[in-house]
Scaffold this motif. Structure first.
Motif, PDB file in Angstrom:
ATOM      1  N   LEU A  58      41.234  38.950  49.292  1.00  0.00           N
ATOM      2  CA  LEU A  58      40.951  38.309  48.017  1.00  0.00           C
ATOM      3  C   LEU A  58      39.466  38.096  47.787  1.00  0.00           C
ATOM      4  CD1 LEU A  58      43.816  35.675  47.832  1.00  0.00           C
ATOM      5  CD2 LEU A  58      43.654  37.859  46.659  1.00  0.00           C
ATOM      6  N   VAL A  61      37.989  41.322  45.959  1.00  0.00           N
ATOM      7  CA  VAL A  61      38.514  41.723  44.650  1.00  0.00           C
ATOM      8  C   VAL A  61      37.468  41.431  43.578  1.00  0.00           C
ATOM      9  CG1 VAL A  61      40.305  41.271  42.935  1.00  0.00           C
ATOM     10  CG2 VAL A  61      40.894  41.307  45.351  1.00  0.00           C
ATOM     11  N   ASP A  62      37.275  42.384  42.675  1.00  0.00           N
ATOM     12  CA  ASP A  62      36.359  42.198  41.546  1.00  0.00           C
ATOM     13  C   ASP A  62      37.139  41.507  40.425  1.00  0.00           C
ATOM     14  OD1 ASP A  62      34.306  42.274  39.740  1.00  0.00           O
ATOM     15  OD2 ASP A  62      34.561  44.401  39.258  1.00  0.00           O
ATOM     16  N   TRP A  63      37.042  40.186  40.339  1.00  0.00           N
ATOM     17  CA  TRP A  63      37.842  39.406  39.387  1.00  0.00           C
ATOM     18  C   TRP A  63      37.377  39.605  37.961  1.00  0.00           C
ATOM     19  CZ3 TRP A  63      42.278  37.930  41.104  1.00  0.00           C
ATOM     20  CH2 TRP A  63      42.442  37.660  42.449  1.00  0.00           C
ATOM     21  N   ARG A  64      36.144  40.057  37.748  1.00  0.00           N
ATOM     22  CA  ARG A  64      35.670  40.304  36.380  1.00  0.00           C
ATOM     23  C   ARG A  64      36.484  41.412  35.723  1.00  0.00           C
ATOM     24  NH1 ARG A  64      29.870  41.820  37.408  1.00  0.00           N
ATOM     25  NH2 ARG A  64      30.731  42.205  39.447  1.00  0.00           N
ATOM     26  N   TYR A  66      39.604  41.759  35.836  1.00  0.00           N
ATOM     27  CA  TYR A  66      40.872  41.215  35.359  1.00  0.00           C
ATOM     28  C   TYR A  66      40.691  40.091  34.338  1.00  0.00           C
ATOM     29  CZ  TYR A  66      42.538  43.790  39.370  1.00  0.00           C
ATOM     30  OH  TYR A  66      42.800  44.778  40.269  1.00  0.00           O
ATOM     31  N   ASP A  67      39.488  39.902  33.860  1.00  0.00           N
ATOM     32  CA  ASP A  67      39.200  38.837  32.900  1.00  0.00           C
ATOM     33  C   ASP A  67      39.785  39.218  31.539  1.00  0.00           C
ATOM     34  OD1 ASP A  67      38.238  36.680  31.552  1.00  0.00           O
ATOM     35  OD2 ASP A  67      36.118  37.270  31.652  1.00  0.00           O
TER      36      ASP A  67
END
Length: 125
Positions: A58, A61-64, A66-67
């Motif tokens: 986790l 993971v590139d959370w941007r 999934y924004d």
């Protein structure tokens, strides 16, 4: 923290101390500390289990990506309009392009004679 600011937290803390009382206060603080430790242990275990089963860490993971705000239609249109357009044709080619486009036909408006009723289709309504 839960939408509570400093003074509100202090008031709640004082009320809690008065309600629980000085005799039971150490017991309840120990219970609260144990609950927090157990929740942290469970969260770490779930994180490790997820990494084991999916193979995805986790932290990596590139959370941007999934924004959901990136899918705002206004932002998509604004970005599309602000993109650099293809380079304009040279000045010599501009008259040739303008000559290839036919002029728009003249628009004619038909008006009914004065006093005549507009056509009405009884089956259309």
């Amino acid at each position: 923290m839960f939408g509570i600011n400093g003074p509100e937290f202090l008031v709640l803390l004082i009320i809690g101390i008065l309600v629980i009382g000085p005799k039971r206060l150490p017991e309840y603080t120990q219970k609260l500390a144990n609950i927090v430790k157990e929740l942290r242990r469970m969260a770490a275990g779930a994180k490790d289990q997820l990494k084991e089963e999916t193979g995805v860490d986790l932290n990596e993971v590139d959370w941007r990506k999934y924004d959901p705000r990136q899918y705002d239609p206004r932002k998509i249109i604004r970005d599309a309009l602000l993109e650099d357009a293809a380079p304009a044709p040279a000045a010599a080619a501009a008259p040739a392009v303008a000559a290839a486009v036919p002029p728009a036909p003249a628009r004619t408006i038909e008006r009914l004679p004065a006093g005549e009723a507009a056509p009405f289709d009884t089956e259309a309504t």
